[in-house]
Design a protein around this motif. Structure first.
Motif, PDB file in Angstrom:
ATOM      1  N   CYS A   1       0.739  -0.797   0.018  1.00 33.53           N
ATOM      2  CA  CYS A   1      -0.082   0.336  -0.072  1.00 33.53           C
ATOM      3  C   CYS A   1       0.489   1.521  -0.138  1.00 33.53           C
ATOM      4  CB  CYS A   1      -1.269   0.076   1.501  1.00 33.53           C
ATOM      5  SG  CYS A   1      -2.271   1.638   1.082  1.00 33.53           S
ATOM      6  N   LYS A   2       0.445   2.359  -1.309  1.00 28.81           N
ATOM      7  CA  LYS A   2       1.347   3.626  -1.176  1.00 28.81           C
ATOM      8  C   LYS A   2       1.076   4.565   0.223  1.00 28.81           C
ATOM      9  CE  LYS A   2       3.177   7.091  -4.594  1.00 28.81           C
ATOM     10  NZ  LYS A   2       2.812   7.398  -4.966  1.00 28.81           N
ATOM     11  N   LEU A   3       1.534   4.618   0.841  1.00 29.78           N
ATOM     12  CA  LEU A   3       1.633   6.221   1.314  1.00 29.78           C
ATOM     13  C   LEU A   3       2.041   7.230   0.822  1.00 29.78           C
ATOM     14  CD1 LEU A   3       1.314   4.179   5.301  1.00 29.78           C
ATOM     15  CD2 LEU A   3      -0.309   4.664   3.250  1.00 29.78           C
ATOM     16  N   LYS A   4       2.004   8.115   1.046  1.00 32.31           N
ATOM     17  CA  LYS A   4       1.952   9.796   0.396  1.00 32.31           C
ATOM     18  C   LYS A   4       2.023  10.352   1.551  1.00 32.31           C
ATOM     19  CE  LYS A   4       4.157  12.262  -2.881  1.00 32.31           C
ATOM     20  NZ  LYS A   4       4.988  11.336  -3.813  1.00 32.31           N
ATOM     21  N   ARG A   5       3.161  11.204   1.480  1.00 34.26           N
ATOM     22  CA  ARG A   5       4.363  12.076   3.016  1.00 34.26           C
ATOM     23  C   ARG A   5       3.642  13.233   2.483  1.00 34.26           C
ATOM     24  NH1 ARG A   5       3.498   8.751   7.209  1.00 34.26           N
ATOM     25  NH2 ARG A   5       3.496   6.291   7.107  1.00 34.26           N
ATOM     26  N   ALA A   6       4.908  14.252   3.480  1.00 29.34           N
ATOM     27  CA  ALA A   6       5.342  14.937   3.701  1.00 29.34           C
ATOM     28  C   ALA A   6       6.637  15.726   2.189  1.00 29.34           C
ATOM     29  CB  ALA A   6       4.901  16.370   4.696  1.00 29.34           C
ATOM     30  N   THR A   7       7.095  14.413   2.885  1.00 26.31           N
ATOM     31  CA  THR A   7       9.072  13.760   2.674  1.00 26.31           C
ATOM     32  C   THR A   7       9.719  13.205   1.658  1.00 26.31           C
ATOM     33  OG1 THR A   7       9.096  13.929   4.768  1.00 26.31           O
ATOM     34  CG2 THR A   7       8.958  16.530   4.222  1.00 26.31           C
ATOM     35  N   CYS A   8       8.658  12.197   2.127  1.00 26.80           N
ATOM     36  CA  CYS A   8       9.096  11.445   0.980  1.00 26.80           C
ATOM     37  C   CYS A   8       7.995  10.262   0.537  1.00 26.80           C
ATOM     38  CB  CYS A   8      10.219  10.174   2.424  1.00 26.80           C
ATOM     39  SG  CYS A   8       8.706  10.012   4.168  1.00 26.80           S
ATOM     40  N   THR A   9       7.811   8.941   0.397  1.00 30.15           N
ATOM     41  CA  THR A   9       6.885   8.021  -0.441  1.00 30.15           C
ATOM     42  C   THR A   9       6.250   6.520   0.611  1.00 30.15           C
ATOM     43  OG1 THR A   9       6.398   9.276  -1.630  1.00 30.15           O
ATOM     44  CG2 THR A   9       5.408   6.782  -2.268  1.00 30.15           C
ATOM     45  N   ASP A  10       6.028   6.355   1.353  1.00 23.10           N
ATOM     46  CA  ASP A  10       6.402   4.688   1.895  1.00 23.10           C
ATOM     47  C   ASP A  10       5.514   3.583   1.189  1.00 23.10           C
ATOM     48  OD1 ASP A  10       8.348   5.453   3.682  1.00 23.10           O
ATOM     49  OD2 ASP A  10       6.965   5.502   5.706  1.00 23.10           O
ATOM     50  N   TYR A  11       5.704   2.967   0.635  1.00 24.95           N
ATOM     51  CA  TYR A  11       4.772   1.695   0.171  1.00 24.95           C
ATOM     52  C   TYR A  11       5.487   0.771   1.591  1.00 24.95           C
ATOM     53  CZ  TYR A  11       5.211   2.858  -4.071  1.00 24.95           C
ATOM     54  OH  TYR A  11       5.289   4.737  -5.507  1.00 24.95           O
ATOM     55  N   ILE A  12       4.177   0.001   2.404  1.00 25.12           N
ATOM     56  CA  ILE A  12       4.163  -0.830   3.342  1.00 25.12           C
ATOM     57  C   ILE A  12       4.057  -1.980   2.415  1.00 25.12           C
ATOM     58  CG2 ILE A  12       2.805  -1.519   5.445  1.00 25.12           C
ATOM     59  CD1 ILE A  12       4.011   1.287   5.340  1.00 25.12           C
ATOM     60  N   ILE A  13       4.620  -3.723   3.030  1.00 23.57           N
ATOM     61  CA  ILE A  13       4.187  -4.509   2.407  1.00 23.57           C
ATOM     62  C   ILE A  13       3.947  -5.557   3.598  1.00 23.57           C
ATOM     63  CG2 ILE A  13       5.344  -6.499   1.463  1.00 23.57           C
ATOM     64  CD1 ILE A  13       7.954  -4.559   0.298  1.00 23.57           C
ATOM     65  N   SER A  14       2.522  -6.467   2.324  1.00 21.66           N
ATOM     66  CA  SER A  14       2.367  -7.657   3.887  1.00 21.66           C
ATOM     67  C   SER A  14       1.890  -8.443   3.647  1.00 21.66           C
ATOM     68  CB  SER A  14       0.954  -6.721   4.212  1.00 21.66           C
ATOM     69  OG  SER A  14       0.233  -8.058   5.618  1.00 21.66           O
ATOM     70  N   LEU A  15       1.309  -9.675   4.324  1.00 24.74           N
ATOM     71  CA  LEU A  15       1.688 -11.143   4.059  1.00 24.74           C
ATOM     72  C   LEU A  15       0.286 -10.598   3.998  1.00 24.74           C
ATOM     73  CD1 LEU A  15       3.197 -13.094   5.783  1.00 24.74           C
ATOM     74  CD2 LEU A  15       3.933 -12.724   3.795  1.00 24.74           C
ATOM     75  N   ARG A  16      -0.997 -10.046   4.332  1.00 22.80           N
ATOM     76  CA  ARG A  16      -2.091 -10.032   3.610  1.00 22.80           C
ATOM     77  C   ARG A  16      -2.403  -9.175   3.236  1.00 22.80           C
ATOM     78  NH1 ARG A  16      -4.967 -13.472   6.877  1.00 22.80           N
ATOM     79  NH2 ARG A  16      -6.806 -12.315   6.411  1.00 22.80           N
ATOM     80  N   SER A  17      -3.717  -8.778   1.867  1.00 22.72           N
ATOM     81  CA  SER A  17      -3.619  -7.494   1.376  1.00 22.72           C
ATOM     82  C   SER A  17      -5.478  -6.585   2.157  1.00 22.72           C
ATOM     83  CB  SER A  17      -4.959  -7.841   0.315  1.00 22.72           C
ATOM     84  OG  SER A  17      -5.960  -8.942   0.085  1.00 22.72           O
ATOM     85  N   ASP A  18      -6.156  -7.485   3.169  1.00 23.95           N
ATOM     86  CA  ASP A  18      -6.541  -6.697   3.961  1.00 23.95           C
ATOM     87  C   ASP A  18      -5.489  -6.084   5.694  1.00 23.95           C
ATOM     88  OD1 ASP A  18      -6.665  -9.033   5.199  1.00 23.95           O
ATOM     89  OD2 ASP A  18      -8.236  -9.341   5.722  1.00 23.95           O
TER      90      ASP A  18
END
Length: 369
Positions: free
Chosen positions: A142-159
């Protein structure tokens, strides 16, 4: 039908056949006794399919797999081949297989589905050679857009994208302009890495080591800046912090004598002796007739895109000693539809590392194009 009843029925059925065969052998002297090795392999395949479907399409439980292996010697040998590490079996059996290196002689064929509305990405394992099969779900991001960077959280479950969840595997973080990415693996919750234990035989205090925990960097991905604005393919470079360069010999093939993983602390102490593995994208060739840059994806990529790439080991490539034929592809990523991409990876990187590197290609960066 639950897994327990299914396994019990499967295990009790041969016993009933044995008793019936023994009873018939007592009445018929010329008949042969029942042999467990005569159980067909197709029955084991059907059992494993039902076990996986009974778990809701998720990973099969180890208890069910062990139960299948305990039926007879032939089934045990087949199950041992299935549950071997991906480096040997080329199969992904349990979630731990996603963090283990891929096969040496081939590439694991996967594909990624992108959802623009939710900014999510799902990784699937290709079950057939067709690009239209549903596949088996492996990872979600899941892509999380922040003020100074961008994070992609990786998980074993889509929910479940919570960082405190057991399904959390890691994240990918970019810099402000989206040219450098750091791949973090492990849980974000801080835990102690060692425990003090007092010995009974003496008054000395001993340190009981534990497995490394917490979030630690495993790779750094960088894209070269396009200052002049010339049109052309992207140039990317990946430094695998936890993989030594000795895993790949100078000819580009996988080495068979080097251990796979090294800890982050040892990589900092042994940089001079054993530098980390460095990957770079394979340079495409300009096609005069098509008037575009081309790479040979062997039919796995059908749509031209600036996101398409193939990663090979640097090795002696920078010195000009390695030929194009000796460049073994470790990871390739390409577009096959509007929101469909293929991802093929092999030794020595894992499915998690390959997925994290491919996520960095989705980030829009004007400075590199």
């Amino acid at each position: 039908m639950t897994i327990r009843s299914l396994i019990q029925e499967m295990r009790s059925r041969p016993h009933r056949v044995v008793h019936e065969a023994a009873a018939s052998s007592s009445t018929a002297p010329g008949s042969e006794p029942f042999r467990w090795s005569e159980l067909p392999d197709e029955l084991l395949r059907e059992i494993l399919i039902r076990v996986e479907s009974a778990d809701g399409g998720d990973w099969p439980s180890r208890r069910s797999v062990v139960a299948c292996a305990g039926v007879c010697r032939v089934w045990r040998m087949i199950v041992k081949e299935i549950v071997a590490v991906p480096e040997v079996s080329s199969k992904l059996t349990f979630p731990i297989s996603l963090e283990q290196p891929g096969p040496r002689g081939s590439l694991v064929q996967c594909f990624i589905k992108r959802n623009r509305n939710t900014q999510s990405y799902h990784l699937y394992l290709g079950l057939t050679n067709s690009l239209t099969d549903n596949g088996k779900f492996l990872l979600a991001a899941c892509k999380l857009k922040r003020a100074t960077c961008t994070d992609y959280i990786i998980s074993l479950r889509s929910d479940d994208m919570s960082r405190r969840s057991n399904a959390y595997l890691g994240r990918v973080r970019s810099n402000f302009i989206g040219t450098k990415f750091t791949v973090f693996q492990g849980n974000l919750m801080p835990q102690r890495s060692s425990k003090m234990v007092k010995s009974r035989s003496s008054n000395l205090m001993k340190v009981s080591p534990r497995a490394p925990s917490g979030s630690y960097p495993v790779a750094h991905v960088s894209y070269e800046l396009n200052v002049l604005g010339s049109r052309g393919p992207r140039r990317m470079r990946c430094i695998m912090d936890t993989l030594p360069m000795s895993l790949i010999d100078p000819r580009g093939a996988a080495s068979s004598t080097t251990p796979f993983f090294r800890s982050h602390s040892s990589s900092n102490n042994n940089n001079s002796r054993d530098p980390p593995l460095v990957l770079s994208n394979k340079t495409p060739r300009w096609h005069e007739q098509l008037r575009c840059w081309c790479l040979n994806f062997h039919g796995r990529v059908t749509v031209a895109s600036v996101k398409n790439f193939q990663l090979v080991s640097v090795g002696d490539r920078e010195t000009g000693q390695a030929s194009e034929a000796s460049e073994r592809i470790i990871l390739q990523f390409g577009k096959v539809g509007k929101d469909m991409f293929t991802m093929d990876y092999g030794y020595p990187i894992s499915a998690f590392q390959a997925f994290a590197i491919c996520l960095s290609s989705f980030e829009t960066r004007i400075a590199c194009e």
